[in-house]
Design a protein around this motif. Sequence first.
Motif, PDB file in Angstrom:
ATOM      1  N   LYS A 134      42.338  48.164   8.788  1.00 24.42           N
ATOM      2  CA  LYS A 134      41.220  48.817   8.617  1.00 24.42           C
ATOM      3  C   LYS A 134      40.461  48.884   7.178  1.00 24.42           C
ATOM      4  O   LYS A 134      39.353  48.708   7.285  1.00 24.42           O
ATOM      5  N   TRP A 184      36.209  47.500   6.978  1.00 24.21           N
ATOM      6  CA  TRP A 184      35.046  48.231   6.385  1.00 24.21           C
ATOM      7  C   TRP A 184      34.613  47.150   5.632  1.00 24.21           C
ATOM      8  O   TRP A 184      32.886  47.469   5.480  1.00 24.21           O
ATOM      9  N   PRO A 208      30.504  46.103   9.520  1.00 29.95           N
ATOM     10  CA  PRO A 208      29.202  46.889   9.454  1.00 29.95           C
ATOM     11  C   PRO A 208      28.040  45.898   9.268  1.00 29.95           C
ATOM     12  O   PRO A 208      27.239  45.603  10.036  1.00 29.95           O
ATOM     13  N   TYR A 231      27.785  43.646  12.557  1.00 26.44           N
ATOM     14  CA  TYR A 231      27.160  43.697  13.895  1.00 26.44           C
ATOM     15  C   TYR A 231      25.835  44.134  13.410  1.00 26.44           C
ATOM     16  O   TYR A 231      24.820  44.357  14.393  1.00 26.44           O
ATOM     17  N   TYR A 259      36.304  38.933  15.407  1.00 24.30           N
ATOM     18  CA  TYR A 259      36.718  40.278  15.529  1.00 24.30           C
ATOM     19  C   TYR A 259      38.116  40.639  15.929  1.00 24.30           C
ATOM     20  O   TYR A 259      38.970  41.330  15.674  1.00 24.30           O
ATOM     21  N   PHE A 312      37.445  50.466  15.180  1.00 28.56           N
ATOM     22  CA  PHE A 312      36.305  49.892  14.812  1.00 28.56           C
ATOM     23  C   PHE A 312      35.387  49.586  15.987  1.00 28.56           C
ATOM     24  O   PHE A 312      33.874  49.481  15.908  1.00 28.56           O
ATOM     25  N   GLY A 359      34.101  51.754  18.003  1.00 30.08           N
ATOM     26  CA  GLY A 359      32.543  52.660  17.861  1.00 30.08           C
ATOM     27  C   GLY A 359      31.745  52.426  16.592  1.00 30.08           C
ATOM     28  O   GLY A 359      30.602  52.738  16.620  1.00 30.08           O
ATOM     29  N   ILE A 360      32.304  51.808  15.453  1.00 34.15           N
ATOM     30  CA  ILE A 360      31.732  51.694  14.390  1.00 34.15           C
ATOM     31  C   ILE A 360      30.805  50.647  14.395  1.00 34.15           C
ATOM     32  O   ILE A 360      29.416  50.613  14.250  1.00 34.15           O
ATOM     33  N   ARG A 361      31.338  49.558  15.332  1.00 37.27           N
ATOM     34  CA  ARG A 361      30.655  48.188  15.402  1.00 37.27           C
ATOM     35  C   ARG A 361      29.460  48.472  16.452  1.00 37.27           C
ATOM     36  O   ARG A 361      28.334  48.107  16.017  1.00 37.27           O
ATOM     37  N   SER A 362      29.555  49.471  17.316  1.00 35.93           N
ATOM     38  CA  SER A 362      28.596  49.949  18.344  1.00 35.93           C
ATOM     39  C   SER A 362      27.402  50.857  17.609  1.00 35.93           C
ATOM     40  O   SER A 362      26.153  50.493  17.759  1.00 35.93           O
ATOM     41  N   THR A 363      27.892  51.420  16.734  1.00 31.85           N
ATOM     42  CA  THR A 363      26.846  52.508  15.659  1.00 31.85           C
ATOM     43  C   THR A 363      26.054  51.496  14.996  1.00 31.85           C
ATOM     44  O   THR A 363      24.858  51.660  14.751  1.00 31.85           O
ATOM     45  N   PHE A 364      26.604  50.577  14.312  1.00 30.16           N
ATOM     46  CA  PHE A 364      25.837  49.494  13.365  1.00 30.16           C
ATOM     47  C   PHE A 364      25.108  48.638  14.143  1.00 30.16           C
ATOM     48  O   PHE A 364      23.956  48.094  13.723  1.00 30.16           O
TER      49      PHE A 364
END
Length: 414
Positions: free
Chosen positions: A4, A8, A12, A15, A123, A135, A137-142
């Motif tokens: 992880k 990071w 971000p 994506y 990925y 990740f 949710g994080i990739r979706s957020t970015f």
Amino acid sequence: MTDKTSGWRWVPSLYVFQGIPSCLVMTTSSLIYADMDVPIASFAFWTSVVCLPWSLKPLWAPFVERYATKLGWVRVTQIVLAVAILLLGLAMLTESFYPLSLGLMLIIAFASASHDIACDGYYMMALDERAQSFFVGIRSTFYRIAMVIATGLVPYIAGSVASHYNAPTGWAVSIGIAGLTLMLMAVLCRIGMPRIDEPQGRQDDGLKVFWRALRSFFSHEGGVAAVAFFVLYRLGEAIITKTVLPFLKASPADGGLGVSVEQCGITYGTFGVLSLVAGGVLGGIIASRIGTRRALWPMILMMNAPNVAYVALAYFAPSADSHWIDAAVMTEQFGYGIGFTAYMLVMLRYVADAEYKAAEYAIGTSLMSLSLILPGMAAGVLLEWLDGSFAGIFTLACVMTIPGMVAAAFLKIK
């Protein structure tokens, strides 16, 4: 594989990079051409055509798999995309901006689709399963942040600059800033993405796998109803997607609302995107609580019913600064987020028992994309056929939701 902490450093930026080109071409292009006084029948057709590479990417995904590495593809396509978007900004200043920009958008679409294939593959290879889950949710957020940049910030900057100069200069500056943002993201990816052990090319015949998966996709139990649903479900949304921004931008004399480019960026590209995300999250919660079968019809109705809001806007024509416009856009996008979640869940259930799950899922998502692109090609012509009546085209979009609902009635969901 890496952990992880390593993720990071590159997830971000990767994506954000993935989202900007696709949103710029698929969505913002309609506002660009409406602002540059290109006839809607023309740009609705051609902006749909240039989006086809995203729908057809399973056809050349085997070649991306076979030749070179995922990291190599990511780096090359990122350079191509950043340069192409910078050139797109410069093209807006030329007399031949329309054909030049369409040609550049086609290049962007091919490069972006190839980048999608490579970065998603990287990925899965670069992160272990636990890190991949972390990740998601994080990739979706970015990616959503990229949507706000491309559909919200870019138009806002364009309108602000145009108020002091002119529309071509405004779009040249804002698209140029998007290109520079991609340059920055490419540098961050170059620094953060580690080299991993991956084969230089696959030895299996990816095309054979694709054709097997294609035959299998259409032979599942309930396949006729499912394929009909995938093709017909977004007919109404396809028409709205191509006409809503021109409607907001057009003057009241032309049947529009006279909303400024800056406000379009705020209302549709920012509030709308946030509402879309919220709808998607709520749709997932609903389905997880009561199950896809029970959630399907409420979610379908929540997607289609808000389309009436655009009919109301066209008939009552509130002032450009009315909060009713914000409310209508946010309601429709919120409903679309919920309804699209249902769409994806049906697809996941349909391929759940497939031998080639990933390949069939890719075929399904391509079919979904085509179901939005192909009707979108006709949206401008239909608007002209209705004598430029936005109330008429939005009413037609509401009627076109019916075939998808009829198909849904015959679905067999496990």
